[in-house]
Design a protein around this motif. Structure first.
Motif: not given
Ligand SMILES: NC(=O)c1ccc[n+]([C@@H]2O[C@H](COP(=O)([O-])OP(=O)(O)OC[C@H]3O[C@@H](n4cnc5c(N)ncnc54)[C@H](O)[C@@H]3O)[C@@H](O)[C@H]2O)c1
Length: 379
Positions: A18, A248, A245, A292, A125, A129, A287-289, A22
């Motif tokens: 992952l 969606t 979490d 990333n 991480t 978020s 909506q962002e990872e 990224n």
């Protein structure tokens, strides 16, 4: 024009790929090489990305003169030695959570990074978020009133780890979010748990963190639950938030509910709690990872020579909390007091974005070294 940062990734197990995806996607970043001591994992990743150099020796990747930054996604017990080698070779270093197996190891890594002017980042991480950033924004704006408590549950079936218990594996996510929301360090921790499947490796733990002003947080972590649950409730004096979490789109819902006691009453018959039931609403989240954003932040910090939001000191505070939890676990849940005789003296300072959580003085905690830290000693 911004300088291109050349990156190498150590560890191609579950999480490594992952990170590889990224880092490969980022501008101003060139992913050059991936390394795993298991050749099958290297071949798997190189089959996905034919431009990558695949190697099995971490020393070879660390010694590569073209590599500016090393990303470590190996099991926790190897974080310290790999990160130390990487920093001593002059590489900016990104370490997966939890940073290392003891606070002494973290302190040494921080020291090497600081002496050499290198970026040292720990991947907590969730702090990158959108839901957590929104919750922190709402709390800091005072919309919830005073935070009374936070309750967090991170439960599922597996993935069983061999070298750390479930508190060291899953609770770092909850702890990092809770410390970020409250902006201060706990004064004490209690932890109870049981090892049902692998001897000496707790697969279920319940942790309580006590904070100044009677605030507390509870964290339930399990690898032995039939359902996957990722839920946190933040209870304020004016409003409450439920953060799920696994949703969606509607990850956080704000409830305009509260309970109040009448300021004064003459007879017991007059006494009535006042329950306020208002609306609930779901704020819009980009909506962002998160991973990333974390990877991007690391590359940006190198480019701008700035300190990461989740730098080495942040990782160290997490390890101190986990060490305290492990010491409590060994005492069957008796509280471990931070700043007590067998703990380091911690000054409570507020963490805001970009700042460190706290300053720590005094002697390192001696009662909870490697033997008591929830990590299994592997010969
Ligand atoms: N940030 C997150 O949300 C998140 C999620 C999952 C895992 N993680 C973290 O990522 C790290 C790795 O976890 P995982 O689940 O991918 O583990 P894993 O066991 O699936 O993979 C680890 C890989 O590292 C390799 N490896 C072990 N020692 C090595 C060494 N010295 N040199 C090179 N390769 C080596 C192994 O062969 C394996 O392929 C852990 O620290 C874990 O806590 C973070």
């Amino acid at each position: 024009m911004k300088k291109q940062i050349t990156v190498g990734v150590l560890g191609c197990g579950y999480w490594g790929p992952l990170l590889i995806r990224n880092f490969r996607s980022l501008p101003h970043c060139q992913l050059k090489a991936v390394c795993d001591q298991n050749i099958a994992r290297v071949k798997h990743v190189c089959a996905l990305y034919s431009d990558l150099e695949g190697i099995t020796s971490p020393q070879q990747l660390i010694a590569d003169r073209d590599v500016n930054a090393v990303v470590i996604a190996t099991p926790v017990k190897s974080h310290y030695s790999l990160a130390k080698a990487s920093l001593l070779a002059g590489k900016h270093t990104f370490i997966e959570k939890p940073m290392a197996t003891s606070s002494q190891e973290c302190e040494e890594l921080i020291d090497i990074a600081e002496r050499n002017g290198l970026v040292l980042m720990v991947d907590h991480t969730f702090l990158y978020s959108a839901p957590v950033r929104k919750i922190v924004e709402i709390v800091q704006a005072g919309d919830l009133g005073d935070i009374r408590y936070i309750n967090s549950r991170r439960l599922n079936l597996g993935l069983f780890q061999k070298d750390v218990n479930v508190a060291w594996d899953l609770a770092p996510h909850d702890i990092s979010i809770i410390l970020h929301i409250l902006g201060e360090l706990p004064t004490a921790v209690n932890c109870q748990g049981n090892a049902h499947v692998t001897p000496q490796i707790e697969d279920v733990t319940n942790m309580s963190l006590l904070f100044p002003h009677k605030r507390f947080a509870t964290i339930q972590s399990s690898w032995l639950e039939p359902r996957k649950i990722r839920e946190m409730t933040i209870v304020g004096s004016r409003r409450m938030i439920v953060y799920d979490d696994l949703q969606t789109h509607e990850k956080i819902r704000i409830y305009d509910v509260r309970v109040e006691r009448p300021p004064h009453y003459d007879t017991f018959a007059e006494f009535q709690y006042s329950y306020h039931y208002g609306d609930s609403y779901i704020p819009y989240l980009q909506q962002e990872e998160p991973l990333n954003l974390a990877c991007r932040h690391f590359i940006d910090c190198i480019g701008t020579n700035s300190a990461p939001i989740t730098g080495g000191r942040h990782g160290l505070e997490m390890i101190r909390v986990l060490e305290g939890a492990s010491a409590s676990l060994k005492m069957n849940g008796a509280p471990f007091l931070f700043g007590s005789r067998n703990g380091s003296v911690v000054t409570h300072s507020v963490a805001k974005d970009g700042a460190q959580y706290s300053q720590t003085r005094g002697t390192p905690r001696s009662a909870v070294g490697n033997a008591g830290n929830g990590l299994r000693a592997i010969a």
